[in-house]
Design a protein around this motif. Sequence first.
Motif, PDB file in Angstrom:
ATOM      1  N   MET A  56       0.839  -1.191   0.000  1.00 36.80           N
ATOM      2  CA  MET A  56       0.000   0.000   0.000  1.00 36.80           C
ATOM      3  C   MET A  56       0.878   1.246   0.000  1.00 36.80           C
ATOM      4  O   MET A  56       1.803   1.369   0.783  1.00 36.80           O
ATOM      5  CB  MET A  56      -0.913   0.008   1.233  1.00 36.80           C
ATOM      6  N   SER A  57       0.594   2.174  -0.914  1.00 38.28           N
ATOM      7  CA  SER A  57       1.341   3.421  -0.971  1.00 38.28           C
ATOM      8  C   SER A  57       0.360   4.577  -1.041  1.00 38.28           C
ATOM      9  O   SER A  57      -0.847   4.382  -1.176  1.00 38.28           O
ATOM     10  CB  SER A  57       2.267   3.428  -2.189  1.00 38.28           C
ATOM     11  N   TYR A  58       0.879   5.802  -0.939  1.00 33.14           N
ATOM     12  CA  TYR A  58       0.035   6.986  -0.972  1.00 33.14           C
ATOM     13  C   TYR A  58       0.889   8.155  -1.438  1.00 33.14           C
ATOM     14  O   TYR A  58       2.123   8.099  -1.413  1.00 33.14           O
ATOM     15  CB  TYR A  58      -0.536   7.273   0.416  1.00 33.14           C
ATOM     16  N   ASP A  59       0.248   9.226  -1.879  1.00 35.01           N
ATOM     17  CA  ASP A  59       0.968  10.427  -2.284  1.00 35.01           C
ATOM     18  C   ASP A  59       1.312  11.254  -1.055  1.00 35.01           C
ATOM     19  O   ASP A  59       0.450  11.518  -0.201  1.00 35.01           O
ATOM     20  CB  ASP A  59       0.113  11.265  -3.240  1.00 35.01           C
ATOM     21  N   ILE A  60       2.556  11.667  -0.973  1.00 34.47           N
ATOM     22  CA  ILE A  60       3.015  12.454   0.165  1.00 34.47           C
ATOM     23  C   ILE A  60       2.361  13.837   0.128  1.00 34.47           C
ATOM     24  O   ILE A  60       2.197  14.435  -0.937  1.00 34.47           O
ATOM     25  CB  ILE A  60       4.562  12.568   0.153  1.00 34.47           C
ATOM     26  N   THR A  61       1.938  14.337   1.271  1.00 33.61           N
ATOM     27  CA  THR A  61       1.306  15.655   1.345  1.00 33.61           C
ATOM     28  C   THR A  61       2.376  16.729   1.525  1.00 33.61           C
ATOM     29  O   THR A  61       3.509  16.424   1.936  1.00 33.61           O
ATOM     30  CB  THR A  61       0.326  15.734   2.522  1.00 33.61           C
ATOM     31  N   PRO A  62       2.071  18.000   1.226  1.00 30.50           N
ATOM     32  CA  PRO A  62       3.050  19.069   1.428  1.00 30.50           C
ATOM     33  C   PRO A  62       3.561  19.147   2.860  1.00 30.50           C
ATOM     34  O   PRO A  62       4.752  19.374   3.086  1.00 30.50           O
ATOM     35  CB  PRO A  62       2.268  20.333   1.042  1.00 30.50           C
ATOM     36  N   SER A  63       2.689  18.955   3.846  1.00 34.81           N
ATOM     37  CA  SER A  63       3.128  19.022   5.235  1.00 34.81           C
ATOM     38  C   SER A  63       4.044  17.850   5.587  1.00 34.81           C
ATOM     39  O   SER A  63       5.017  18.010   6.339  1.00 34.81           O
ATOM     40  CB  SER A  63       1.923  19.047   6.184  1.00 34.81           C
ATOM     41  N   GLN A  64       3.754  16.682   5.029  1.00 33.84           N
ATOM     42  CA  GLN A  64       4.618  15.528   5.256  1.00 33.84           C
ATOM     43  C   GLN A  64       5.986  15.739   4.597  1.00 33.84           C
ATOM     44  O   GLN A  64       7.021  15.394   5.169  1.00 33.84           O
ATOM     45  CB  GLN A  64       3.969  14.254   4.708  1.00 33.84           C
ATOM     46  N   GLU A  65       5.982  16.315   3.414  1.00 37.78           N
ATOM     47  CA  GLU A  65       7.241  16.585   2.720  1.00 37.78           C
ATOM     48  C   GLU A  65       8.099  17.555   3.522  1.00 37.78           C
ATOM     49  O   GLU A  65       9.320  17.358   3.669  1.00 37.78           O
ATOM     50  CB  GLU A  65       6.950  17.152   1.325  1.00 37.78           C
ATOM     51  N   GLN A  66       7.481  18.596   4.076  1.00 36.26           N
ATOM     52  CA  GLN A  66       8.221  19.559   4.890  1.00 36.26           C
ATOM     53  C   GLN A  66       8.787  18.890   6.143  1.00 36.26           C
ATOM     54  O   GLN A  66       9.935  19.135   6.532  1.00 36.26           O
ATOM     55  CB  GLN A  66       7.308  20.720   5.288  1.00 36.26           C
ATOM     56  N   ALA A  67       7.973  18.046   6.782  1.00 35.83           N
ATOM     57  CA  ALA A  67       8.430  17.341   7.982  1.00 35.83           C
ATOM     58  C   ALA A  67       9.582  16.404   7.652  1.00 35.83           C
ATOM     59  O   ALA A  67      10.558  16.291   8.421  1.00 35.83           O
ATOM     60  CB  ALA A  67       7.276  16.558   8.605  1.00 35.83           C
ATOM     61  N   LEU A  68       9.512  15.742   6.504  1.00 32.46           N
ATOM     62  CA  LEU A  68      10.566  14.821   6.088  1.00 32.46           C
ATOM     63  C   LEU A  68      11.875  15.555   5.836  1.00 32.46           C
ATOM     64  O   LEU A  68      12.941  15.148   6.324  1.00 32.46           O
ATOM     65  CB  LEU A  68      10.122  14.072   4.821  1.00 32.46           C
ATOM     66  N   LEU A  69      11.806  16.659   5.102  1.00 33.11           N
ATOM     67  CA  LEU A  69      13.016  17.416   4.803  1.00 33.11           C
ATOM     68  C   LEU A  69      13.595  18.071   6.056  1.00 33.11           C
ATOM     69  O   LEU A  69      14.817  18.192   6.199  1.00 33.11           O
ATOM     70  CB  LEU A  69      12.727  18.460   3.724  1.00 33.11           C
ATOM     71  N   ARG A  70      12.721  18.495   6.972  1.00 28.21           N
ATOM     72  CA  ARG A  70      13.199  19.060   8.235  1.00 28.21           C
ATOM     73  C   ARG A  70      13.917  17.995   9.057  1.00 28.21           C
ATOM     74  O   ARG A  70      14.984  18.248   9.643  1.00 28.21           O
ATOM     75  CB  ARG A  70      12.030  19.642   9.012  1.00 28.21           C
TER      76      ARG A  70
END
Length: 289
Positions: free
Chosen positions: A1-15
């Motif tokens: 199971m996969s999903y599209d990353i959200t903008p907030s998740q992307e920011q949290a990941l890069l942080r």
Amino acid sequence: MSYDITPSQEQALLRLLGKVMEVMRDDRPLDPNDPAFGTLESSRYIEPGEAGVHYSFRNSAFPDAKVDLSTWTDPLDYSDDRTRVRAVPASFVLWFRHPPAGISRGQFEQRLDLANYWVGAGGVREEGNDIGHSLPPFTQEHRYRYRANAGEHGRFPVDVELFFLDPPPNDPSGKVWLERITIDRDYPYLTPAMRKKKREEENQKKRQTYGYMNLCTGTPCPETGGWEGWIDSGSTDVMEFARGQIFDAVRSVSLEHGGSCPMVVGRWFWLCSTSEKSGTVWKGIELQG
């Protein structure tokens, strides 16, 4: 199971990854309670007698992901007593149970400042980053390996590996999924015997360097440690001095013969660090730490 990353998740990941790189590459202090990592769930010593600790976090942006950071007893500290050596960052892993789609490796390359090569065994530089697919049965997994650029404050070589999953044949989107990211410091491997040799080499260099300074009775000590006192007939004394402490007079009769004796002006030569003093043998006498 996969999903599209959200903008907030992307920011949290890069942080999160930016914080890890600050610790790993720039040697910033590690604070396990920094919210960028998430919430600290557990910590444990990795091996008895060593300083290394394994930290596990729960990140609310990716609640089902494995987020681990490990420290290890400093490999660049050559002290034999490893219980006195500080812990330093060693490795980080982020592993998604449900891999997100929609973030490219180009974003990681730019934000983490990754080079277009990687370093293999023996320090051999390998151009390019595409390692290809993993061996069966994990043929869907595609690996990319990097050496991080040192940066202005970089102190240690850092290796980064990205693991993506190619889309299955029946997936019309064609999107790749981010499965895992590992970030590791490239420390040299040293056995106890190799550390002993390094200690001896360092002590010899210090002994030579300090020997040129004509450190004698009445001069300040340049470094805390064990020092060997000499008179014209040879070495007769051993004492521990703190940095800035004034060197004392030297025994006129060697300490190995015991007893009191007149003290005279003499010279002092580096012998060992404070942590190495315990167990060091000088003229048949085992020094106490």
